[in-house]
Design a protein around this motif. Sequence first.
Motif, PDB file in Angstrom:
ATOM      1  N   ILE A  30       0.835  -1.203   0.000  1.00 21.26           N
ATOM      2  CA  ILE A  30       0.000   0.000   0.000  1.00 21.26           C
ATOM      3  C   ILE A  30       0.869   1.253   0.000  1.00 21.26           C
ATOM      4  CG2 ILE A  30      -1.594   1.370   1.430  1.00 21.26           C
ATOM      5  CD1 ILE A  30      -2.933  -1.292   2.210  1.00 21.26           C
ATOM      6  N   TRP A  54      -7.602  -4.719  -2.163  1.00 20.09           N
ATOM      7  CA  TRP A  54      -6.824  -4.735  -0.921  1.00 20.09           C
ATOM      8  C   TRP A  54      -5.825  -3.584  -0.866  1.00 20.09           C
ATOM      9  CZ3 TRP A  54      -7.837  -7.837   3.134  1.00 20.09           C
ATOM     10  CH2 TRP A  54      -8.632  -8.953   2.911  1.00 20.09           C
ATOM     11  N   ASP A  57      -7.309   2.476  -0.924  1.00 23.21           N
ATOM     12  CA  ASP A  57      -8.142   3.017   0.150  1.00 23.21           C
ATOM     13  C   ASP A  57      -9.494   3.446  -0.420  1.00 23.21           C
ATOM     14  OD1 ASP A  57      -9.329   4.447   2.194  1.00 23.21           O
ATOM     15  OD2 ASP A  57      -7.493   5.485   2.776  1.00 23.21           O
ATOM     16  N   ASP A 258     -13.014  -4.434   2.351  1.00 21.18           N
ATOM     17  CA  ASP A 258     -13.732  -3.362   3.039  1.00 21.18           C
ATOM     18  C   ASP A 258     -13.536  -3.440   4.552  1.00 21.18           C
ATOM     19  OD1 ASP A 258     -14.677  -2.160   0.759  1.00 21.18           O
ATOM     20  OD2 ASP A 258     -16.587  -3.227   0.755  1.00 21.18           O
ATOM     21  N   TRP A 261      -9.967  -2.278   5.427  1.00 21.36           N
ATOM     22  CA  TRP A 261      -9.748  -0.839   5.406  1.00 21.36           C
ATOM     23  C   TRP A 261     -10.481  -0.137   6.542  1.00 21.36           C
ATOM     24  CZ3 TRP A 261      -6.080   1.764   3.104  1.00 21.36           C
ATOM     25  CH2 TRP A 261      -5.427   1.187   2.023  1.00 21.36           C
ATOM     26  N   GLN A 262     -11.609  -0.666   6.975  1.00 19.99           N
ATOM     27  CA  GLN A 262     -12.329  -0.067   8.104  1.00 19.99           C
ATOM     28  C   GLN A 262     -11.550  -0.224   9.410  1.00 19.99           C
ATOM     29  OE1 GLN A 262     -16.231  -1.870   8.224  1.00 19.99           O
ATOM     30  NE2 GLN A 262     -16.629  -1.362   6.076  1.00 19.99           N
ATOM     31  N   ARG A 264      -8.071  -1.159   9.613  1.00 20.70           N
ATOM     32  CA  ARG A 264      -6.693  -1.394   9.194  1.00 20.70           C
ATOM     33  C   ARG A 264      -5.708  -1.236  10.347  1.00 20.70           C
ATOM     34  NH1 ARG A 264      -3.576   2.738   5.170  1.00 20.70           N
ATOM     35  NH2 ARG A 264      -1.520   1.764   5.158  1.00 20.70           N
TER      36      ARG A 264
END
Length: 469
Positions: A30, A54, A57, A258, A261-262, A264
Amino acid sequence: MTALEQRSLALLRKESLDIFSRLHSIAEDILFVNQIREFYPEMPILPNLRCGAWYTDPTLRQWPALVANCPVYFKSTDGHFNNWSFTLRRPNLQLLYFVAAQKDGTGIILVDSTRAGKRIPDALSKTVPIWCAVINRAVKEVYPQGKDEWDTNLYTPPAAVSNQEHDQIDRRLDGWASALANSSYDLPNLPFPLRPIWITPTSSSFPSLAKDRTFLPIICLSASKQVQDGVERRSGGYAYVQGSGDDHELWGMGLTPDIFWQHRATLLDAERAELPTLVESLVAANAETRIARSAITPINKVRGLVLVCANSDLCEMPEPDVAHIIVGVHLPPLDYSGPNVLKIQTWEGKKGQFQLLQDVLPRSMEFIQSHLTTENKRICVSCDSGTDTSIGIAVAALAKFFNDAGDLVLQGDNGVLLVNKNAIRMRLEWIINSRPLANPSRTTLKRVNEYLLSSNSFRAPSSKPFPSL
């Protein structure tokens, strides 16, 4: 290789299978994706599903509603050697409209990744280049005026695609482009042709895109580093796994991009021993609080008289002017009943496909004809996924009851329309044009073809009810 080296490699491979190494590898990649995003701040960044989600963002993807509800999916298999394809079942035209709407030919960044053995996934090295070249040629065929200098060349990365393979693909492009140009899809008149550009973690520099360029850039960003054997030890206590986001069903314990990312920061701060329990709790909480997104899709070609969706997209109470066909292995616990509702619980596997042909399609067509004719209602067809069985039923209905212009035609028990394979293909294109995520299986489409093209014995509900589950 010595015994010690073999043991070390075995340990690395064991660690690469655990979710701790996978998530930390994704987090490492990332950082590179964010570096590219900062270098091209005006370019929207989109993931190629499923792996690419993945690495991007959701708060920075800048998805419009069209692309958010119908994500982009370039399949690697369409770029595999000797299996190259541009399929009208996955035209990704929602992305095309998005690219065309960008100011000053901004273009997009498309993110994906690949496992050991390759620097660039086939989806980015071949499937996307095929898509760009086919789109460019089809647009020129549909809108020839002023396109004498229109670039229709195939561009592929030399390090990933040999000259021989490039030439073999190039020879197929005109046929795919003509099929697209002559399909029922609506193509926008692009201001410039598309051109793919590749960036990987080994790129020594990033392309500088001049403002006076004469193409729409599709930056194909491969997120993961290419490492020997696909696994490499890191000082942070994890094994870096190339392309960790791939096939998350095998390692993710139910975790999705999802959810990642919520949560992470929480996930990446967890110790290896506590991470599985944390993931289980987050997945369970997500299942309890998830609210179905309204994604009932009207088919534009027939002015919304037919709609399709997933069973989870249905509201608590049906609309009064809509009749519903609800099919699925697990029917939703909704208060849908009465003469405007047809519920059919289906079998899984081969038995379900036999049921589709002998029971689901005949009963659905009788129901649809009755309500379109006498009730003047719209018809909503839903299934478990909203992409397979419901699409097959909708294709059959559009072929039986609507002509090539999308006008309703209902006369006699079997209608008056000439149904052939071209008509069936056209109806599927109508649906995909309105609902790009529609993806009926080949088996479902085969049953639909059998139903529509076989003898009339398949066109009426069986006198014997199909055995209940």
